[in-house]
Scaffold this active site. Structure first.
Site, PDB file in Angstrom:
ATOM      1  N   SER A   1      26.095  32.844 -51.074  1.00  0.00           N
ATOM      2  CA  SER A   1      27.126  33.869 -51.290  1.00  0.00           C
ATOM      3  C   SER A   1      28.467  33.393 -50.754  1.00  0.00           C
ATOM      4  O   SER A   1      29.511  33.629 -51.363  1.00  0.00           O
ATOM      5  CB  SER A   1      26.743  35.169 -50.592  1.00  0.00           C
ATOM      6  OG  SER A   1      25.552  35.672 -51.103  1.00  0.00           O
ATOM      7  N   HIS A  35      19.439  34.559 -55.295  1.00  0.00           N
ATOM      8  CA  HIS A  35      18.711  35.700 -54.714  1.00  0.00           C
ATOM      9  C   HIS A  35      17.803  36.345 -55.772  1.00  0.00           C
ATOM     10  O   HIS A  35      16.649  36.667 -55.501  1.00  0.00           O
ATOM     11  CB  HIS A  35      19.687  36.798 -54.245  1.00  0.00           C
ATOM     12  CG  HIS A  35      20.553  36.422 -53.079  1.00  0.00           C
ATOM     13  ND1 HIS A  35      21.918  36.586 -53.095  1.00  0.00           N
ATOM     14  CD2 HIS A  35      20.237  35.933 -51.852  1.00  0.00           C
ATOM     15  CE1 HIS A  35      22.414  36.214 -51.925  1.00  0.00           C
ATOM     16  NE2 HIS A  35      21.418  35.811 -51.154  1.00  0.00           N
ATOM     17  N   LYS A  49      30.676  42.008 -38.676  1.00  0.00           N
ATOM     18  CA  LYS A  49      31.135  41.152 -39.775  1.00  0.00           C
ATOM     19  C   LYS A  49      31.411  42.015 -40.997  1.00  0.00           C
ATOM     20  O   LYS A  49      30.478  42.547 -41.601  1.00  0.00           O
ATOM     21  CB  LYS A  49      30.013  40.142 -40.082  1.00  0.00           C
ATOM     22  CG  LYS A  49      30.518  38.808 -40.596  1.00  0.00           C
ATOM     23  CD  LYS A  49      29.397  37.793 -40.542  1.00  0.00           C
ATOM     24  CE  LYS A  49      29.144  37.196 -41.905  1.00  0.00           C
ATOM     25  NZ  LYS A  49      27.913  36.402 -41.972  1.00  0.00           N
TER      26      LYS A  49
END
Ligand code: PNS
Length: 163
Positions: A132, A22, A46
């Protein structure tokens, strides 16, 4: 006299947590735009490993070095966030061909909804396998991910997994 237009782009994502992949995209985008807004998706359905505030703090600290990054969060449609903040462009990293199908679909949807453009940046090959979710999975089972996330995130990952 009219002020020169600020060239602004958004890098959206879940960033749970932010990885070196990222940061590579954010850092490179920061050289192309006057201001880059990193927008963290708030996803009610989530719950992540890190809370939104923690992700915002991780991003704020790890992107401070670039000098033109603003961290924010959003819920709902990304194009609505773009409209509200006057952002004409989304920047996304593409890791592999497998990313492309869905990313293209989203880019075309976002363009048809609001005329927002998406620019795809090829991920640094060093990070082409990185996500991730893989970082969390590997770290959970004791694997070393210290070369894949910033030191601050590594520290917090260790703490969180211990709990
Ligand atoms: O890091 P992620 O989870 O891969 O990021 C995905 C994200 C946040 C960029 C994408 O899910 C998104 O834009 N969500 C916002 C909701 C939205 O606008 N959906 C319509 C997409 S065409």
């Amino acid at each position: 006299m009219s002020r020169p237009m600020l060239r602004r782009a958004v890098c959206p994502g879940s960033f749970d947590p932010v990885t070196n992949g990222h940061l590579d995209i954010i850092g490179r985008a920061s050289k192309l735009y006057d201001e880059v807004v990193v927008a963290v998706l708030v996803n009610k359905s989530k719950s992540g490993l890190f809370a939104i505030d923690e992700r915002i703090e991780q991003l704020t600290k790890t992107t401070a070095v670039y000098g033109n990054i603003v961290i924010d969060s959003f819920r709902g449609l990304l194009v609505d966030f773009c409209r509200t903040h006057d952002i004409p462009t989304i920047v996304k990293g593409l890791r592999a061909v497998s990313d492309f199908d869905y990313e293209l679909q989203m880019a075309q949807m976002n363009h048809s909804l609001a005329g927002v453009e998406t620019l795809f940046m090829s991920t640094n090959p060093t990070y082409s396998f990185l996500s991730s979710s893989l970082v969390k999975e590997v770290a959970t089972w004791g694997g070393d991910v210290s070369h894949l996330v910033p030191p601050l995130v590594m520290e917090q990952l260790r703490d969180r997994i211990k709990q």
